[in-house]
Structure formats: C-alpha cells, structure tokens
Design a protein around this motif. Structure first.
Motif, PDB file in Angstrom:
ATOM      1  N   ASN A  10     -41.488  33.964  56.964  1.00 10.18           N
ATOM      2  CA  ASN A  10     -40.712  35.118  56.525  1.00 10.18           C
ATOM      3  C   ASN A  10     -39.326  34.658  56.049  1.00 10.18           C
ATOM      4  O   ASN A  10     -39.029  33.464  56.018  1.00 10.18           O
ATOM      5  N   LYS A  11     -38.485  35.616  55.705  1.00 13.41           N
ATOM      6  CA  LYS A  11     -37.166  35.293  55.164  1.00 13.41           C
ATOM      7  C   LYS A  11     -36.331  34.492  56.152  1.00 13.41           C
ATOM      8  O   LYS A  11     -35.711  33.478  55.776  1.00 13.41           O
ATOM      9  N   ASP A  12     -36.286  34.910  57.397  1.00 17.70           N
ATOM     10  CA  ASP A  12     -35.433  34.244  58.381  1.00 17.70           C
ATOM     11  C   ASP A  12     -35.906  32.820  58.661  1.00 17.70           C
ATOM     12  O   ASP A  12     -35.091  31.897  58.809  1.00 17.70           O
ATOM     13  N   GLN A  13     -37.212  32.624  58.748  1.00 19.96           N
ATOM     14  CA  GLN A  13     -37.744  31.285  58.977  1.00 19.96           C
ATOM     15  C   GLN A  13     -37.446  30.363  57.799  1.00 19.96           C
ATOM     16  O   GLN A  13     -37.112  29.186  57.977  1.00 19.96           O
ATOM     17  N   THR A  14     -37.556  30.901  56.604  1.00 20.54           N
ATOM     18  CA  THR A  14     -37.268  30.115  55.403  1.00 20.54           C
ATOM     19  C   THR A  14     -35.793  29.759  55.329  1.00 20.54           C
ATOM     20  O   THR A  14     -35.425  28.624  54.994  1.00 20.54           O
ATOM     21  N   LEU A  15     -34.929  30.706  55.649  1.00 16.99           N
ATOM     22  CA  LEU A  15     -33.483  30.453  55.643  1.00 16.99           C
ATOM     23  C   LEU A  15     -33.129  29.354  56.634  1.00 16.99           C
ATOM     24  O   LEU A  15     -32.329  28.451  56.328  1.00 16.99           O
ATOM     25  N   GLU A  16     -33.732  29.387  57.806  1.00 10.62           N
ATOM     26  CA  GLU A  16     -33.478  28.362  58.823  1.00 10.62           C
ATOM     27  C   GLU A  16     -33.981  26.994  58.361  1.00 10.62           C
ATOM     28  O   GLU A  16     -33.317  25.972  58.571  1.00 10.62           O
TER      29      GLU A  16
END
Length: 225
Positions: A171-177
């Motif tokens: 998801n977005k948060d995992q990708t950002l991390e």
C-alpha cells in the motif's frame, strides 16, 4: 637490449570522463503501488569532491500528476522543454498526457542527444489509463517500464536490498517506507549522495510532498552531512 632506466612507463587511463567533465552523483528512486507511485531522491549536488548544494530538489514537475527524478549533470537534466511540450500536447489534444507520453518525449531528447547529454531520468506518475507507472530512461536513451526503479551513483549499493525487500501489492505507507529506507541506505554508503530525502506521493487525488531531514533518517552506520 633496452636498459631498465630507459624503459617506457605506461600509465593506464582509468578516467572515463571527458575533458572538463565533473564526476557527479545522486540517488533517485520511484516505486508504483496500487493507486499511484512514490518518487524520491537525496538532496546532494556534487562537483567532483565538492558539495555544491546540500538541499537540492531533484523531483521535477513535468505535468499534472507526472514527475521525473534527475541524475547526471544538473544542467543536462533540466526538463523545462518537456514541460512546455506536454502543456502544448494538452492544449492540442484536449486531454492530459499520460505518463508514457511524457517518458517517451524525454527519452527522445536524451537519445537524440546521447553524445551531448549526461542525463539519467526516472519518469513516474499517475494517469487515468495506466494508473501508477514508472519508466526508467538510462544514459544514452532507452525506455523501460518496471514496478520500481533506482538510479544514480547510490543505486549500485542497494540493488540487492531492493531485489530482496520489494513485494508487489504494497500500500501507500509501505511503499513510502521502502523508498525512505532504500534512499537512506544508499546515502549512507555513497559519498556523492546525502543531505535530506524529498519524496512525492502521486495518486488520482493529487500530489503530496514529503520531506525527511537528515537527522530523522534511519541510520545504517554512515555519517551524513
């Protein structure tokens, strides 16, 4: 027989740089996720061993929901002409350009000027046809689509990390991390990368910029300036 003192000393030419050309470095990255992409870059601009700018913004706006990350010569990677061409495309066709169209325009310029430009570009963004997409344009031209891409001098240190760590379906948060951690690792190993991390989350809803100062990055054992 030639006397040892008269022997010719051969000095290997180990430099691949042209006369007057600077050795430049950076770390740039883009990763697609369901619904968009995350683009990111370090902020160090170098001129050989001299740090010319510690807080450069290497994320360049091309068109609505389309950005590029720049590596190579800072002058050669300015994308203003493509921004103008994409604006003209929108006026002519009455619709916004896709990420693929933007990447194709940039690739054409780089390929046609491959002997003059030192530019490696990642083009990424969201459009209504393909969703979030990432394109890599290496030095000399070529257009390659991938779920994630890294480039610049720092990328050589983190290919293995990316291959092992990346998982489709994030998801977005995992990708950002993932982008933050990868760039931080590259910056800790590559002397030509450093400073801060600038990221952009690009989705149908718009563009959200994210700034991570150097003292807030994961520390992998390297000192950052």
């Amino acid at each position: 027989m030639q006397h040892p003192s008269q022997a010719t000393t051969l000095t290997p030419d180990v430099s691949r740089l042209k006369a007057g050309e600077m050795n430049l470095g950076t770390s740039i990255m883009a990763v697609a996720f369901e619904g968009g992409v995350v683009v990111g870059a370090d902020s160090r601009t170098t001129m050989g061993s001299f740090i010319a700018n510690r807080v450069t913004d290497k994320l360049t706006y091309l068109s609505d929901r389309i950005y590029c990350c720049r590596s190579g010569s800072a002058a050669d990677t300015q994308a203003h002409v493509v921004t103008a061409q994409l604006s003209q495309y929108e006026m002519t066709h009455g619709e916004k350009p896709t990420v693929h169209i933007a990447a194709t325009m940039l690739e054409g310029i780089i390929y046609q000027n491959k002997d003059r430009l030192s530019a490696g570009i990642i083009v990424a963004g969201w459009d209504r046809i393909a969703g979030g997409t990432v394109y890599n344009i290496p030095l000399g031209g070529g257009l390659f689509s991938a779920p994630w891409c890294i480039a610049g001098s720092g990328s050589t240190f983190v290919w293995g990390y990316c291959d092992k760590t990346f998982e489709p379906g994030w998801n977005k948060d995992q990708t950002l991390e993932f982008v933050r951690d990868t760039l931080s690792l590259a910056m800790s190993r590559d002397g030509s990368s450093g400073g801060t991390i600038r990221m952009a989350i690009i989705t149908e809803e718009g563009v959200e910029r994210v700034f991570v100062p150097g003292d807030k990055l994961p520390n992998y054992g390297g000192d950052r300036v």
